[in-house]
Design a protein around this motif. Structure first.
Motif, PDB file in Angstrom:
ATOM      1  N   ILE A  62      11.580  67.391  40.294  1.00  0.00           N
ATOM      2  CA  ILE A  62      11.372  68.576  39.296  1.00  0.00           C
ATOM      3  C   ILE A  62      12.550  68.527  38.263  1.00  0.00           C
ATOM      4  CG2 ILE A  62      11.465  71.159  39.249  1.00  0.00           C
ATOM      5  CD1 ILE A  62      10.209  71.132  42.005  1.00  0.00           C
ATOM      6  N   HIS A  63      11.802  68.325  37.155  1.00  0.00           N
ATOM      7  CA  HIS A  63      12.594  68.335  35.833  1.00  0.00           C
ATOM      8  C   HIS A  63      13.022  69.629  35.425  1.00  0.00           C
ATOM      9  CE1 HIS A  63      14.321  66.615  32.130  1.00  0.00           C
ATOM     10  NE2 HIS A  63      13.497  67.557  31.570  1.00  0.00           N
ATOM     11  N   SER A  64      14.394  69.755  34.994  1.00  0.00           N
ATOM     12  CA  SER A  64      14.731  71.252  34.496  1.00  0.00           C
ATOM     13  C   SER A  64      15.696  71.123  33.383  1.00  0.00           C
ATOM     14  CB  SER A  64      15.283  72.115  35.443  1.00  0.00           C
ATOM     15  OG  SER A  64      16.536  71.478  36.130  1.00  0.00           O
ATOM     16  N   VAL A  65      16.167  72.190  32.688  1.00  0.00           N
ATOM     17  CA  VAL A  65      17.105  72.113  31.776  1.00  0.00           C
ATOM     18  C   VAL A  65      17.977  73.274  32.152  1.00  0.00           C
ATOM     19  CG1 VAL A  65      17.557  72.702  29.280  1.00  0.00           C
ATOM     20  CG2 VAL A  65      15.740  71.667  29.751  1.00  0.00           C
ATOM     21  N   LYS A  66      19.323  72.878  32.274  1.00  0.00           N
ATOM     22  CA  LYS A  66      20.504  73.735  32.668  1.00  0.00           C
ATOM     23  C   LYS A  66      21.212  74.316  31.645  1.00  0.00           C
ATOM     24  CE  LYS A  66      24.207  74.258  36.105  1.00  0.00           C
ATOM     25  NZ  LYS A  66      25.030  73.623  37.001  1.00  0.00           N
ATOM     26  N   VAL A  67      21.528  75.522  31.324  1.00  0.00           N
ATOM     27  CA  VAL A  67      22.382  76.111  30.529  1.00  0.00           C
ATOM     28  C   VAL A  67      23.490  76.637  31.176  1.00  0.00           C
ATOM     29  CG1 VAL A  67      22.806  77.690  28.443  1.00  0.00           C
ATOM     30  CG2 VAL A  67      20.635  76.300  28.816  1.00  0.00           C
ATOM     31  N   ASP A  68      24.741  76.182  31.233  1.00  0.00           N
ATOM     32  CA  ASP A  68      25.935  76.730  31.554  1.00  0.00           C
ATOM     33  C   ASP A  68      26.642  77.526  30.546  1.00  0.00           C
ATOM     34  OD1 ASP A  68      26.049  76.363  34.267  1.00  0.00           O
ATOM     35  OD2 ASP A  68      26.485  74.101  33.593  1.00  0.00           O
ATOM     36  N   ALA A  69      26.760  78.911  30.617  1.00  0.00           N
ATOM     37  CA  ALA A  69      27.368  79.598  29.311  1.00  0.00           C
ATOM     38  C   ALA A  69      28.615  80.181  29.849  1.00  0.00           C
ATOM     39  CB  ALA A  69      26.484  80.706  28.991  1.00  0.00           C
ATOM     40  N   LYS A  70      29.619  80.162  29.048  1.00  0.00           N
ATOM     41  CA  LYS A  70      31.084  80.518  29.480  1.00  0.00           C
ATOM     42  C   LYS A  70      31.205  82.061  29.216  1.00  0.00           C
ATOM     43  CE  LYS A  70      33.185  76.289  27.664  1.00  0.00           C
ATOM     44  NZ  LYS A  70      33.564  75.509  26.455  1.00  0.00           N
ATOM     45  N   ASN A  71      30.299  82.580  28.285  1.00  0.00           N
ATOM     46  CA  ASN A  71      30.347  84.130  28.246  1.00  0.00           C
ATOM     47  C   ASN A  71      29.607  84.978  28.978  1.00  0.00           C
ATOM     48  OD1 ASN A  71      32.519  83.635  26.525  1.00  0.00           O
ATOM     49  ND2 ASN A  71      31.000  83.569  24.773  1.00  0.00           N
ATOM     50  N   GLY A  72      28.625  84.283  29.791  1.00  0.00           N
ATOM     51  CA  GLY A  72      27.442  85.108  30.645  1.00  0.00           C
ATOM     52  C   GLY A  72      28.268  85.836  31.742  1.00  0.00           C
ATOM     53  N   ALA A  73      27.949  87.255  31.458  1.00  0.00           N
ATOM     54  CA  ALA A  73      28.384  88.220  32.559  1.00  0.00           C
ATOM     55  C   ALA A  73      27.788  88.125  34.285  1.00  0.00           C
ATOM     56  CB  ALA A  73      28.142  89.639  32.057  1.00  0.00           C
ATOM     57  N   HIS A  74      26.318  87.840  34.033  1.00  0.00           N
ATOM     58  CA  HIS A  74      25.799  87.686  35.451  1.00  0.00           C
ATOM     59  C   HIS A  74      26.009  86.500  36.138  1.00  0.00           C
ATOM     60  CE1 HIS A  74      22.880  88.873  38.387  1.00  0.00           C
ATOM     61  NE2 HIS A  74      22.622  90.084  37.612  1.00  0.00           N
ATOM     62  N   LYS A  75      26.443  86.578  37.221  1.00  0.00           N
ATOM     63  CA  LYS A  75      26.696  85.184  38.086  1.00  0.00           C
ATOM     64  C   LYS A  75      25.474  84.824  38.784  1.00  0.00           C
ATOM     65  CE  LYS A  75      30.919  85.287  36.498  1.00  0.00           C
ATOM     66  NZ  LYS A  75      31.137  84.707  35.243  1.00  0.00           N
ATOM     67  N   THR A  76      24.283  85.474  38.947  1.00  0.00           N
ATOM     68  CA  THR A  76      23.288  85.036  39.688  1.00  0.00           C
ATOM     69  C   THR A  76      22.462  84.268  38.708  1.00  0.00           C
ATOM     70  OG1 THR A  76      23.208  86.895  41.078  1.00  0.00           O
ATOM     71  CG2 THR A  76      21.319  85.474  41.108  1.00  0.00           C
ATOM     72  N   PRO A  77      22.217  82.970  38.920  1.00  0.00           N
ATOM     73  CA  PRO A  77      21.385  82.148  37.997  1.00  0.00           C
ATOM     74  C   PRO A  77      20.182  82.922  37.585  1.00  0.00           C
ATOM     75  CG  PRO A  77      21.734  80.901  39.712  1.00  0.00           C
ATOM     76  CD  PRO A  77      22.599  82.341  40.200  1.00  0.00           C
ATOM     77  N   LEU A  78      19.819  82.652  36.480  1.00  0.00           N
ATOM     78  CA  LEU A  78      18.528  82.878  35.948  1.00  0.00           C
ATOM     79  C   LEU A  78      17.486  81.617  35.859  1.00  0.00           C
ATOM     80  CD1 LEU A  78      16.384  84.979  34.496  1.00  0.00           C
ATOM     81  CD2 LEU A  78      17.152  84.214  32.216  1.00  0.00           C
ATOM     82  N   VAL A  79      16.379  81.778  36.712  1.00  0.00           N
ATOM     83  CA  VAL A  79      15.453  80.715  36.689  1.00  0.00           C
ATOM     84  C   VAL A  79      14.107  81.090  35.933  1.00  0.00           C
ATOM     85  CG1 VAL A  79      14.159  78.920  38.382  1.00  0.00           C
ATOM     86  CG2 VAL A  79      16.503  79.887  38.934  1.00  0.00           C
ATOM     87  N   MET A  80      13.759  80.301  34.951  1.00  0.00           N
ATOM     88  CA  MET A  80      12.669  80.538  34.128  1.00  0.00           C
ATOM     89  C   MET A  80      11.426  79.483  34.351  1.00  0.00           C
ATOM     90  SD  MET A  80      14.825  81.774  30.603  1.00  0.00           S
ATOM     91  CE  MET A  80      14.244  80.548  29.888  1.00  0.00           C
ATOM     92  N   VAL A  81      10.382  80.125  34.775  1.00  0.00           N
ATOM     93  CA  VAL A  81       9.484  79.076  34.914  1.00  0.00           C
ATOM     94  C   VAL A  81       8.215  79.274  33.868  1.00  0.00           C
ATOM     95  CG1 VAL A  81       7.616  78.885  36.841  1.00  0.00           C
ATOM     96  CG2 VAL A  81       9.710  79.325  37.367  1.00  0.00           C
ATOM     97  N   HIS A  82       7.730  78.305  33.246  1.00  0.00           N
ATOM     98  CA  HIS A  82       6.663  78.434  32.170  1.00  0.00           C
ATOM     99  C   HIS A  82       5.415  78.512  32.771  1.00  0.00           C
ATOM    100  CE1 HIS A  82       4.772  74.777  33.604  1.00  0.00           C
ATOM    101  NE2 HIS A  82       6.168  74.121  33.814  1.00  0.00           N
ATOM    102  N   GLY A  83       4.564  78.949  31.854  1.00  0.00           N
ATOM    103  CA  GLY A  83       3.156  79.123  32.326  1.00  0.00           C
ATOM    104  C   GLY A  83       2.522  78.025  31.980  1.00  0.00           C
TER     105      GLY A  83
END
Length: 154
Positions: A62-83
């Motif tokens: 399973i291929h994905s793109v991961k973005v690690d943000a230094k300024n993000g407030a929410h610690k629970t990861p957001l997982v986006m699934v395409h249509g």
């Protein structure tokens, strides 16, 4: 040979994704504030409910793109699934805004799409439940393989 199994098509797909991800900076993301990387995660083929019996130890990617943000407030990861008819790079314009709110963002290619594995889609039966399980079980296996305990699914 089908188009997605050729190495030329795969390299063109990878090249197109790289070009899209390079455009992120045009939408406000400063590369010093985020780390963007493409990730391939192996999952056991046995978790996907297909008619074909999988060989012991066989895996899908399973291929994905991961973005690690230094300024993000929410610690629970957001997982986006395409249509349908999309892939994980489809969200490249959204990474900038979302990185202000989430420390970690994943956009994944479902099995059969983008740069993920393309198993023969012959389910155990013709039920809606089998089709749902194909996607749900592969997503769950991906979550476990990435070590994600909790996630926000979008």
């Amino acid at each position: 040979m089908v188009w997605w199994s050729s190495s030329t098509a795969a390299s063109k797909l990878q090249e197109a994704e790289t070009k899209l991800l390079d455009l992120i900076s045009q939408f406000g993301v400063r590369r010093s504030n985020v780390d963007v990387q493409a990730i391939d995660t192996e999952i056991p083929a046995s978790v996907v409910p297909l008619k074909k019996k999988n060989k012991k130890g066989e895996t899908y990617t399973i291929h994905s793109v991961k973005v690690d943000a230094k300024n993000g407030a929410h610690k629970t990861p957001l997982v986006m699934v395409h249509g349908y008819m999309n892939g994980c790079a489809y969200f490249y314009r959204n990474f900038q805004g979302l990185s202000n709110y989430f420390s970690t963002i994943y956009a994944i290619d479902l099995l059969g799409w983008g740069q993920s594995s393309r198993p023969c889609y012959r389910l155990q039966d013709d039920s809606v439940e089998s089709s749902e399980n194909f996607f749900v079980q592969s997503l769950e296996a991906w979550r476990k393989a990435r070590g994600i305990e909790r996630m926000i699914l979008a």
